[in-house]
Write an enzyme that holds these catalytic residues in place. Structure first.
Site, PDB file in Angstrom:
ATOM      1  N   ARG A 161       4.593 -11.142  24.990  1.00 26.53           N
ATOM      2  CA  ARG A 161       4.523 -12.730  25.997  1.00 26.53           C
ATOM      3  C   ARG A 161       4.833 -12.345  27.466  1.00 26.53           C
ATOM      4  O   ARG A 161       5.141 -12.927  28.512  1.00 26.53           O
ATOM      5  CB  ARG A 161       5.416 -13.591  25.785  1.00 26.53           C
ATOM      6  CG  ARG A 161       5.088 -14.094  24.451  1.00 26.53           C
ATOM      7  CD  ARG A 161       3.397 -14.980  23.885  1.00 26.53           C
ATOM      8  NE  ARG A 161       3.251 -15.806  22.610  1.00 26.53           N
ATOM      9  CZ  ARG A 161       2.645 -15.054  21.842  1.00 26.53           C
ATOM     10  NH1 ARG A 161       2.565 -13.856  21.735  1.00 26.53           N
ATOM     11  NH2 ARG A 161       2.338 -15.611  20.781  1.00 26.53           N
ATOM     12  N   SER A 236       1.985 -22.379  21.889  1.00 26.58           N
ATOM     13  CA  SER A 236       3.316 -21.908  21.639  1.00 26.58           C
ATOM     14  C   SER A 236       4.072 -22.499  23.044  1.00 26.58           C
ATOM     15  O   SER A 236       3.659 -22.361  23.889  1.00 26.58           O
ATOM     16  CB  SER A 236       3.839 -20.679  21.341  1.00 26.58           C
ATOM     17  OG  SER A 236       3.580 -20.431  20.460  1.00 26.58           O
ATOM     18  N   GLU A 332       7.179 -20.983  28.124  1.00 27.81           N
ATOM     19  CA  GLU A 332       5.502 -19.881  27.803  1.00 27.81           C
ATOM     20  C   GLU A 332       5.408 -20.432  28.321  1.00 27.81           C
ATOM     21  O   GLU A 332       4.639 -19.545  29.111  1.00 27.81           O
ATOM     22  CB  GLU A 332       5.336 -19.481  26.409  1.00 27.81           C
ATOM     23  CG  GLU A 332       4.214 -18.784  26.565  1.00 27.81           C
ATOM     24  CD  GLU A 332       4.018 -18.623  24.471  1.00 27.81           C
ATOM     25  OE1 GLU A 332       4.470 -17.725  24.117  1.00 27.81           O
ATOM     26  OE2 GLU A 332       2.890 -18.851  25.178  1.00 27.81           O
TER      27      GLU A 332
END
Ligand code: EPU
Length: 336
Positions: A161, A236, A332
């Site tokens: 990520r 997420s 995130e």
């Protein structure tokens, strides 16, 4: 080019938060983008698919909606196809296009919200595949100089990520297209992820095609993750924390049943969804801000939650997870 003022960003973020852009423009080509950048005097805020964004306030800037479209086959031979895809293409529609054409490599990345141009920023990944596995390069305009750059895979510094565009390159470039290399035959299928295996077995698929895998991923995601068209969310909300082997062994002593993935000989990843569920938040609702009932990693807007309410919930979760497990979970999404 039309520059709108005080425009609601509600349709442009998958959380469905009603914040305004001071100025707003949509660009449909690299030429338009350069023209706009050349004349712009306002601070800039670049908007892709709005699927990784939590707006907690109005955006006092020129919000630039990247809307370039187009898929070009650059070459096709020896079982490989190289495609250049414009940044404004919707990621999932592009995946379906590839499945339809018989191009393999991104079937595991079906149904990920967002646009192609933002996929490299956080190196999107799911079910054992990451964008970097098929990535060749991306083209980008440097905002300050209007110069065009091509970043190859190495230059992008992909991680979990993570990429150059979240670090040294943050706020400096606008990605205009992404080039990927996919397979036209002898696809390298990634079916090791438990849920995919189970779904294929349930469907009695023994020799899966890329379409079978895409269908399995779509079914898994639909069963666990809320559809942003029905309930606001940004996938997420947190990253899965990565901890040292030493900390992991201590953690395992008190939590022997916790799921984990070994990342490297020195690091382990613990699913944040599990930590959040154990901390008691799964399915909880505080006004219209909530935690999804099937996947605790996903925060949801049940209707009229403000960005601030969602952010306060995120901070509360982060604090409780830290207290309960001594593990810090990092968001995130981009919080503005
Ligand atoms: N789990 C729980 N409770 C929950 C959620 C998960 O106990 O509420 C446990 C599951 O039982 C499982 C483990 O946590 O043992 C992992 O769960 P899952 O397979 O759902 O994957 P994840 O690690 O929670 C990551 C990605 C997802 C991606 C899936 C599948 C991150 C931050 N998230 O989630 O990505 O779809 O793996 O590969 O890495 C996204 O980025 O928006 C996203 C959805």
């Amino acid at each position: 080019m039309l520059i709108e003022e005080h425009k609601s960003l509600k349709p442009f973020n998958t959380f469905g938060i009603d914040c305004n852009a001071r100025y707003f423009a949509s660009v449909a080509s690299v030429t338009e983008l350069k023209e706009l950048l050349a004349q712009n005097t306002h601070p800039l805020f670049v908007l892709g698919g709005g699927s990784n964004l939590l707006l907690t306030q109005d955006v006092d800037a020129l919000v630039l909606h990247i809307d370039m479209k187009g898929i070009t086959v650059l070459s096709e031979n020896n079982g490989q196809v190289t495609l250049e895809v414009s940044a404004g293409e919707n990621w999932h529609e592009f995946v379906l296009h590839c499945i339809d054409k018989g191009y393999g490599g991104i079937e595991n990345l079906s149904l990920i919200p967002g646009n192609v141009g933002t996929a490299p920023i956080q190196n999107i990944g799911a079910y054992g595949v990451e964008l970097k596995d098929v990535f060749v390069n991306c083209k980008a305009i440097e905002i300050d100089t209007l110069k065009e750059y091509t970043f190859n895979k190495e230059a992008c510094q992909f991680g979990y990520r993570d990429s150059l565009f979240k670090n040294e390159g943050k706020g400096k470039y606008i990605i205009t297209s992404v080039t990927l290399q996919l397979t036209t035959n002898e696809h390298k299928l990634s079916t090791s992820y438990g849920a995919i295996k189970d779904r294929l077995a349930a469907n009695r698929v023994t020799e899966p095609t890329i379409k079978n895998i895409s269908d399995a991923v779509i079914a898994i995601r639909r069963s666990k993750l809320p559809d942003p068209a029905e309930i606001g969310n940004s996938g997420s909300f947190f990253k899965n924390p990565v901890i040292s082997t030493e900390d992991f062994h201590k953690f395992r002593l008190s939590h022997p049943n916790a799921p984990f993935y070994e990342v490297s000989p020195t690091e382990f990843k613990i699913p944040a969804g599990w930590l959040i569920e154990q901390a008691g938040f799964k399915g909880q609702r505080f006004g219209d801000a909530g935690v999804h009932k099937n996947q605790a990693l996903v925060l949801v807007n049940h209707g009229d939650a403000s960005g601030t309410e969602l952010w306060e919930l995120a901070l509360r979760i982060q604090k409780k997870v830290k207290e309960d497990f001594r593990i810090y979970i990092e968001p995130e999404v981009n919080v503005i």
